[in-house]
Scaffold this motif. Sequence first.
Motif, PDB file in Angstrom:
ATOM      1  N   THR A   1       0.842  -1.202   0.000  1.00  0.00           N
ATOM      2  CA  THR A   1       0.000   0.000   0.000  1.00  0.00           C
ATOM      3  C   THR A   1       0.874   1.247   0.000  1.00  0.00           C
ATOM      4  OG1 THR A   1      -1.869  -1.068   1.092  1.00  0.00           O
ATOM      5  CG2 THR A   1      -1.654   1.298   1.432  1.00  0.00           C
ATOM      6  N   HIS A   2       0.437   2.251  -0.745  1.00  0.00           N
ATOM      7  CA  HIS A   2       1.066   3.573  -0.695  1.00  0.00           C
ATOM      8  C   HIS A   2       0.028   4.579  -0.247  1.00  0.00           C
ATOM      9  CE1 HIS A   2       4.570   2.072  -2.893  1.00  0.00           C
ATOM     10  NE2 HIS A   2       3.715   1.443  -3.696  1.00  0.00           N
ATOM     11  N   GLY A   3       0.526   5.745   0.144  1.00  0.00           N
ATOM     12  CA  GLY A   3      -0.392   6.834   0.461  1.00  0.00           C
ATOM     13  C   GLY A   3      -0.101   8.008  -0.453  1.00  0.00           C
TER      14      GLY A   3
ATOM     15  N   TYR B   1       3.697  13.401  -0.599  1.00  0.00           N
ATOM     16  CA  TYR B   1       4.514  12.244  -0.230  1.00  0.00           C
ATOM     17  C   TYR B   1       3.660  11.017   0.025  1.00  0.00           C
ATOM     18  CZ  TYR B   1       3.363  12.505   4.786  1.00  0.00           C
ATOM     19  OH  TYR B   1       2.721  12.480   5.990  1.00  0.00           O
ATOM     20  N   CYS B   2       4.352   9.898   0.092  1.00  0.00           N
ATOM     21  CA  CYS B   2       3.701   8.620   0.389  1.00  0.00           C
ATOM     22  C   CYS B   2       3.688   8.424   1.897  1.00  0.00           C
ATOM     23  CB  CYS B   2       4.466   7.488  -0.311  1.00  0.00           C
ATOM     24  SG  CYS B   2       3.966   5.842   0.271  1.00  0.00           S
ATOM     25  N   THR B   3       2.508   8.151   2.434  1.00  0.00           N
ATOM     26  CA  THR B   3       2.349   8.055   3.885  1.00  0.00           C
ATOM     27  C   THR B   3       2.581   6.655   4.451  1.00  0.00           C
ATOM     28  OG1 THR B   3       0.003   7.996   3.349  1.00  0.00           O
ATOM     29  CG2 THR B   3       0.806  10.004   4.372  1.00  0.00           C
ATOM     30  N   GLU B   4       2.655   5.645   3.619  1.00  0.00           N
ATOM     31  CA  GLU B   4       2.887   4.281   4.124  1.00  0.00           C
ATOM     32  C   GLU B   4       4.374   3.951   4.010  1.00  0.00           C
ATOM     33  OE1 GLU B   4       1.003   1.188   4.891  1.00  0.00           O
ATOM     34  OE2 GLU B   4      -0.727   2.431   5.402  1.00  0.00           O
ATOM     35  N   PHE B   5       4.927   3.368   5.055  1.00  0.00           N
ATOM     36  CA  PHE B   5       6.350   2.984   4.973  1.00  0.00           C
ATOM     37  C   PHE B   5       6.455   1.742   4.098  1.00  0.00           C
ATOM     38  CE2 PHE B   5      10.659   2.370   5.661  1.00  0.00           C
ATOM     39  CZ  PHE B   5      11.193   3.412   6.401  1.00  0.00           C
ATOM     40  N   CYS B   6       6.534   2.003   2.792  1.00  0.00           N
ATOM     41  CA  CYS B   6       6.312   0.944   1.809  1.00  0.00           C
ATOM     42  C   CYS B   6       7.573   0.220   1.389  1.00  0.00           C
ATOM     43  CB  CYS B   6       5.647   1.549   0.580  1.00  0.00           C
ATOM     44  SG  CYS B   6       6.592   2.936  -0.081  1.00  0.00           S
ATOM     45  N   SER B   7       8.729   0.832   1.619  1.00  0.00           N
ATOM     46  CA  SER B   7       9.949   0.252   1.061  1.00  0.00           C
ATOM     47  C   SER B   7      11.148   0.925   1.709  1.00  0.00           C
ATOM     48  CB  SER B   7       9.992   0.489  -0.449  1.00  0.00           C
ATOM     49  OG  SER B   7       9.991   1.896  -0.684  1.00  0.00           O
TER      50      SER B   7
ATOM     51  N   LEU C   1      13.090   2.764   0.333  1.00  0.00           N
ATOM     52  CA  LEU C   1      13.185   4.133  -0.185  1.00  0.00           C
ATOM     53  C   LEU C   1      11.861   4.881  -0.026  1.00  0.00           C
ATOM     54  CD1 LEU C   1      15.371   3.386  -3.320  1.00  0.00           C
ATOM     55  CD2 LEU C   1      16.088   4.454  -1.188  1.00  0.00           C
ATOM     56  N   HIS C   2      11.111   4.469   0.981  1.00  0.00           N
ATOM     57  CA  HIS C   2       9.827   5.124   1.258  1.00  0.00           C
ATOM     58  C   HIS C   2      10.012   6.617   1.505  1.00  0.00           C
ATOM     59  CE1 HIS C   2       6.490   6.591   3.703  1.00  0.00           C
ATOM     60  NE2 HIS C   2       7.369   6.804   4.663  1.00  0.00           N
ATOM     61  N   LEU C   3      11.073   6.951   2.274  1.00  0.00           N
ATOM     62  CA  LEU C   3      11.264   8.375   2.607  1.00  0.00           C
ATOM     63  C   LEU C   3      11.478   9.215   1.354  1.00  0.00           C
ATOM     64  CD1 LEU C   3      13.472   7.887   5.759  1.00  0.00           C
ATOM     65  CD2 LEU C   3      11.186   8.841   5.690  1.00  0.00           C
ATOM     66  N   GLU C   4      12.028   8.574   0.340  1.00  0.00           N
ATOM     67  CA  GLU C   4      12.298   9.301  -0.912  1.00  0.00           C
ATOM     68  C   GLU C   4      11.063   9.353  -1.818  1.00  0.00           C
ATOM     69  OE1 GLU C   4      14.194   7.141   0.583  1.00  0.00           O
ATOM     70  OE2 GLU C   4      16.221   7.944   0.669  1.00  0.00           O
ATOM     71  N   MET C   5      10.015   8.679  -1.435  1.00  0.00           N
ATOM     72  CA  MET C   5       8.826   8.616  -2.292  1.00  0.00           C
ATOM     73  C   MET C   5       8.006   9.884  -2.100  1.00  0.00           C
ATOM     74  SD  MET C   5       6.269   5.419  -2.884  1.00  0.00           S
ATOM     75  CE  MET C   5       4.895   5.527  -4.032  1.00  0.00           C
ATOM     76  N   GLN C   6       8.392  10.913  -2.819  1.00  0.00           N
ATOM     77  CA  GLN C   6       7.738  12.213  -2.692  1.00  0.00           C
ATOM     78  C   GLN C   6       7.802  12.953  -4.021  1.00  0.00           C
ATOM     79  OE1 GLN C   6      10.731  14.823  -0.290  1.00  0.00           O
ATOM     80  NE2 GLN C   6      10.238  15.745  -2.253  1.00  0.00           N
TER      81      GLN C   6
HETATM   82 CU1  CUA Z   1       5.151   4.357  -1.077  1.00  0.00          CU
HETATM   83 CU2  CUA Z   1       5.977   4.929   1.039  1.00  0.00          CU
END
Ligand code: CUA
Length: 668
Positions: free
Chosen positions: A612-614, A647-653, A655-660
């Motif tokens: 899941t992503h946000g 940004y993506c609110t789910e800690f998905c990976s 590189l989640h922090l970079e998902m913006q």
């Molecule tokens: Cu997609 Cu965090």
Amino acid sequence: MKKILVVTLAFALAVAVAGIGCTGRTASTGQSDLLQLANARGLSPEDAARAVKTFVPPGGRDEYMLFASGGHSGQVHVVGVPSMRLLKTIAVFTPEPWQGYGFGADWSEASLNGESNPDPGQHLRWGDSHHPALSETDGKYDGRWLYINDRAHGRIGMVDLSDFRAKQVLHVPNLQTSHGGVFATPDTRYVHISSKVPALKGWDASKGQKISVQDHLDHYPDLYRGYSTFLRIDQKTGRMILKDSFQIELPPYTQDLADAGKGPSYGYAFINSYNVEMSTGGVEQGKPPLEVGASQLDFDYLHIVNWKKAEDVIAAGKFTELNGIRVISIETAIAEGLLFLAPEPRSPHGVDIAPRGDYITVSGKLDPHATVYGFDRIKKAIDEKNYEGKDRYGIPILKFDAVVAGRVDLGAGPLHTQYDNKGNAYTSLYLESAVAKWTLGEPYHPADKAFKLVDKVSIHYNIGHLATAQGDTMDPQGKYLIAMNKWSIDRHSNVGPLHPQNFQLIDISGEKMDLLADMPVGFGEPHYAQMVRADILKPHEVYAPGVSPASMLKSPDAIAGAKDARIVRRPGVVEVWMNVVRSHFTPDIVQAKVGDKIIVHLTNVEQTPDATHGFAVPMKNVMVSLDPGETTTVEFVADKPGSFSFYCTEFCSALHLEMQGWLIVEPK
Ligand code: CUA
Ligand code: RUQ
């Protein structure tokens, strides 16, 4: 190996519980270790046995799922049984940001805003969820949908159990508030909801009608009405279809809980009422307080509605349309023989049909008995016109002695009843803080006398509803009972003056009930709950590619991957088809001018379970949860210049922090 261990352990505990010393010849090291462990933790052998009965090992699954209303949190809580672990909270009448429910002008916000809102400018943002009703096939839960009413308003929500999300919130015409009567008919042809406090009949504020307490409450019996509503269910989507639904007008008694007939009583609905005195309160006007005025008479009325007959009456066109729904008037209901009353001892609360559909248990806060009505007796009394009179509206009242099969003295403050698979009933005793177990015996007279109290267990404290496994269906399971307690007082660590509610898990598999575990409920005030075998539920693990949760069909705005992502501009609008995947949004920079409407079609192209992503945009109140496969559209206005890092609110990976990405809004 694991099996052997379990057996050994169970045996050790059985030995311990039976009070046999653990030094006997059968004891092994494993057993004494276990008992030492229990000792070290200060657990009695009984405690240890209860722990084993409720323990679900890491990675294991619960046998049952409990769907509990969340009260004025407006939510539904899903709890595993017997572990009593909270698995999910489903937002229905209240926005919920983790699920992205109600933020970003998407389908969920539209759903939350509600259908057929009598005050379309007013977007309600809370509700008081009370009575869940799981859909049924052949009188058994089928795991398709769940309906729940909003006590504060005349609303009902539908949760799609294929993805555990609320899909529809319907304002039911002519109901200002609702309470009981959320049940699905045994085939889910209809879901029923009735009014709580009667509302002004045909009241329409937009017509500039004037209101004064004097005029209105002094003429309460003439001006106010309750309604019993049968909402027709679309068998593909679970949605309630207002145009195919109907209501039966009821006197302004306060209609309370209700239940559906099944088996021999299929086609009937049973609705309790209190305040047949039609007291309105008004101490300053010299009237008795409502709670006193409503308790004057010895009897209130059980409403008996033949909805099968009502269907024919509707088909014959004998209705009037009132605020967008077809309504059968009291007069027509009487003339067509589809509405009857039966006296019930004062101020009843619960009405619960036994699994075979033969008996109807009514209990009231102010009477220590459960009163059991026999459906065959009701049928006979109707056929023979065995009336003791008519009420003020002309509705026939069946003779009490003719319809009652028996009464059983249970204790103080009986409220609600559930059933098991061995002919027993379980009734909550609010004032006594206990659950009473009693036998229904074999069906129908002369064995009616068999009703007998057989066991009682104390609970902590002030139980409201109770739920046994599938205990309101034709397939009750026994095994477990959840006491849904209103007060917890001293049961849990102090978390301040607002105490959690308290669920208690009770083992009902044996002769005696055994209290196994407490579960503090710090997230709402549950009212009713239903417990279903977990294997009946078959939700999707992921959505098929590009599915919109709103329709459960492929969205026309779904994209298959980053190559299809694009931005299209037209005057005043920036429309984006955005690809969402670990760990990137494409496009990741969106430019707009102040005043532009931003439309973003988001597709999470993942098919991996739990990927899941946000999508959250700061300062725009936009927060969407994009579950794998999902396509959802959000809309908002770029009303201020600036740079906004979505940004993506789910800690998905990793590189989640970079998902913006960036939304750059330039001045005009
Ligand atoms: Cu997609 Cu965090
Ligand atoms: S009923 S207060 Cu469910 Cu006992 Cu609403």
